[in-house]
Enzyme design. Structure first.
Site, PDB file in Angstrom:
ATOM      1  N   SER A  85       1.221  -1.207   0.064  1.00 48.86           N
ATOM      2  CA  SER A  85       0.400   0.103  -0.006  1.00 48.86           C
ATOM      3  C   SER A  85       0.894   1.206  -0.106  1.00 48.86           C
ATOM      4  O   SER A  85       0.473   2.152  -0.151  1.00 48.86           O
ATOM      5  CB  SER A  85      -0.595   0.584   1.409  1.00 48.86           C
ATOM      6  N   THR A 100       0.866  -9.122  -5.623  1.00 53.08           N
ATOM      7  CA  THR A 100      -0.336  -8.852  -4.771  1.00 53.08           C
ATOM      8  C   THR A 100      -1.033  -8.319  -5.832  1.00 53.08           C
ATOM      9  O   THR A 100      -2.748  -9.036  -5.060  1.00 53.08           O
ATOM     10  CB  THR A 100       0.385  -8.523  -2.956  1.00 53.08           C
ATOM     11  N   THR A 125      -8.602   2.306  -4.310  1.00 56.12           N
ATOM     12  CA  THR A 125      -8.291   4.032  -3.598  1.00 56.12           C
ATOM     13  C   THR A 125      -8.471   5.105  -5.204  1.00 56.12           C
ATOM     14  O   THR A 125      -8.663   4.603  -6.288  1.00 56.12           O
ATOM     15  CB  THR A 125      -6.757   3.630  -3.728  1.00 56.12           C
ATOM     16  N   ASP A 126      -8.566   6.307  -3.849  1.00 56.56           N
ATOM     17  CA  ASP A 126      -8.872   7.127  -5.331  1.00 56.56           C
ATOM     18  C   ASP A 126      -7.711   7.620  -5.695  1.00 56.56           C
ATOM     19  O   ASP A 126      -7.375   7.895  -7.201  1.00 56.56           O
ATOM     20  CB  ASP A 126      -9.400   8.503  -4.793  1.00 56.56           C
ATOM     21  N   GLU A 127      -6.368   6.991  -6.038  1.00 59.05           N
ATOM     22  CA  GLU A 127      -4.916   7.187  -6.681  1.00 59.05           C
ATOM     23  C   GLU A 127      -5.997   6.868  -8.206  1.00 59.05           C
ATOM     24  O   GLU A 127      -4.607   6.897  -8.678  1.00 59.05           O
ATOM     25  CB  GLU A 127      -4.365   6.647  -5.648  1.00 59.05           C
ATOM     26  N   TYR A 146       2.227   1.468  -7.652  1.00 58.76           N
ATOM     27  CA  TYR A 146       1.059   1.261  -6.665  1.00 58.76           C
ATOM     28  C   TYR A 146      -0.356   1.655  -6.917  1.00 58.76           C
ATOM     29  O   TYR A 146      -0.860   0.369  -7.304  1.00 58.76           O
ATOM     30  CB  TYR A 146       1.351   2.519  -5.803  1.00 58.76           C
ATOM     31  N   SER A 147      -0.624   3.228  -7.877  1.00 59.48           N
ATOM     32  CA  SER A 147      -2.025   3.430  -8.309  1.00 59.48           C
ATOM     33  C   SER A 147      -2.383   2.070  -9.447  1.00 59.48           C
ATOM     34  O   SER A 147      -3.108   2.102  -9.402  1.00 59.48           O
ATOM     35  CB  SER A 147      -2.182   4.885  -8.605  1.00 59.48           C
ATOM     36  N   LYS A 150      -3.107  -0.941  -8.023  1.00 56.88           N
ATOM     37  CA  LYS A 150      -4.275  -0.976  -7.563  1.00 56.88           C
ATOM     38  C   LYS A 150      -6.412  -1.251  -9.444  1.00 56.88           C
ATOM     39  O   LYS A 150      -7.186  -0.744  -8.753  1.00 56.88           O
ATOM     40  CB  LYS A 150      -4.570  -0.320  -6.599  1.00 56.88           C
ATOM     41  N   ARG A 269       8.622  13.005  -4.224  1.00 56.54           N
ATOM     42  CA  ARG A 269       8.045  12.140  -5.037  1.00 56.54           C
ATOM     43  C   ARG A 269       8.319  12.178  -6.221  1.00 56.54           C
ATOM     44  O   ARG A 269       7.402  12.849  -7.021  1.00 56.54           O
ATOM     45  CB  ARG A 269       7.355  11.312  -3.941  1.00 56.54           C
TER      46      ARG A 269
END
Ligand code: NAD
Ligand code: TYD
Length: 334
Positions: A85, A100, A125-127, A146-147, A150, A269
């Site tokens: 996450s 994952t 997620t909103d991402e 990550y996003s 997802k 970032r």
């Protein structure tokens, strides 16, 4: 109802398990969690002897194990929260995120389809939307490993609803805050550093905006989505509390009586999304959900929680928490 919660030892998962035990006491919960660095069984210490909560250490990517759990516990629904996450970790090493978040989710979907489950709640997620103000029809434009992982899981879940008729519901929520958040995420990290008089690393100029949702409000939304969500539908869940990172960090410092000179602006970032803002009117209209926490008061209470639970996050920082499973839990079972 028998529910398989995945990732139930993480931040939101452990709050959800406790929320469901309190709010839906007749439900039986099976908690499948791999206990990665982010999983902490100590979060569920209060449920150690609860006959309606069974913890199983395992990987969502293990189809045999998932099939076994669905069958032996007569699972009706899956609340799928297990994930890698943390955006910064996904930049350092995307592989576990694909493994994952994408492949693990697909294993769960396939197992759910074959077991003919009556509900699959995909906690997204909103991402997935990228940067901006989002409704459920905003095109997905994820920007981090990550996003994007997802977003893949989110879309594959919806495909299982459309193609196979699996009763999938997807929720896309904004940044959660509250007790038991792993202290690498913004709020607990800043509290821990401030308490130790260490620099507070603010990425870029601190102008990035996040919408903050209290984890209990999120748990209430997830429960309603499980019960009332419509197959194939997506629900945005937001806290209606947009704040600039820098302002949030200053509020934390002020709550702790620490000086703003602790703020240290550090390199941004890579690919940092500027703003996440959520239109959650569909969830309000169709699920009857609304956030109840007022941000300023709930943030102050959250900061106090980390002050009062210093041993909890110090055991994480020292690595001690990872021994809890072996010394307390496994030992008790044997
Ligand atoms: P977290 O990192 O605190 O917890 C994740 C949990 O999943 C851990 O307990 C970990 O051990 C477990 N896990 C990881 N890989 C696993 C695997 N392969 N098999 C079984 N268990 C595994 O995450 P969180 O903040 O509680 O987030 C929960 C869910 O909510 C995630 O799906 C995340 O994408 C989503 N989400 C979180 C936020 C947020 O602000 N925290 C916002 C939007 C969406
Ligand atoms: P984070 O808690 O990692 O959540 P997300 O990236 O999923 O939104 O970060 C929240 C915001 O805080 C994000 O804009 C990045 C920023 N941030 C910092 O400025 N410094 C930090 O040390 C961290 C962890 C995050």
């Amino acid at each position: 109802m028998n529910v398989l919660v995945t990732g139930g030892c993480g931040f939101i998962g452990s709050n959800l398990v406790k929320y469901l035990r309190a709010q839906r006491p007749s439900w039986n919960l099976v908690n499948l969690d791999k206990l990665t660095y982010a999983g902490n069984l100590e979060n569920l210490r209060a449920l150690e002897r609860d006959p309606c909560h069974l913890f199983v250490r395992g990987d969502i990517g293990n189809r045999e194990l998932v099939d076994h759990l669905l069958r032996t516990h007569r699972i009706d629904a899956i609340a799928h929260l297990a994930a890698e996450s943390h955006v910064d970790r996904s930049i350092l090493g995307p592989e576990a995120f694909i493994q994952t978040n994408v492949l693990g989710t697909q294993v769960l979907l396939e197992a759910a389809r074959h077991a003919k489950l009556s509900r699959f709640l995909m906690v997204s997620t909103d991402e997935v939307y990228g940067t901006g103000l989002f409704t459920e029809t905003t095109p997905l434009a994820p920007s981090s490993p990550y996003s994007s992982s997802k977003a893949a899981a989110d879309l594959v879940s919806l495909a299982y609803a459309h193609t196979f008729g699996l009763d999938v519901v997807v929720t896309r929520c904004s940044n959660n805050y509250g007790p038991y958040q792993f202290p690498e995420k913004l709020i607990p990290l800043m509290v821990a550093n401030a308490l130790n008089d260490r620099p507070l690393p603010v990425y870029g100029d601190g102008s990035n905006v996040r919408d903050w949702l209290h984890v209990e409000d999120h748990c209430a939304a997830l429960t309603l989505a499980l019960e009332k969500g419509e197959r194939g539908q997506v629900y945005n869940i937001g806290g209606n509390s947009e704040r600039r990172n820098l302002d949030l960090v200053k509020t934390i410092l002020s709550a702790l009586g620490k000086p703003e000179s602790l703020i240290k602006f550090v390199a941004d970032r890579p690919g940092h999304d500027q703003r996440y803002a959520i239109d959650a009117s569909k969830a309000k209209r169709t699920l009857g959900w609304a956030p109840t926490h007022v941000f300023e008061a709930a943030l102050a209470a959250t900061v106090q929680w980390y002050v009062q639970h210093r041993p909890w996050w110090e055991r994480i920082v020292s690595g001690e928490y990872q021994r809890y499973f072996d010394t307390q839990y496994a030992a008790r079972l044997s």
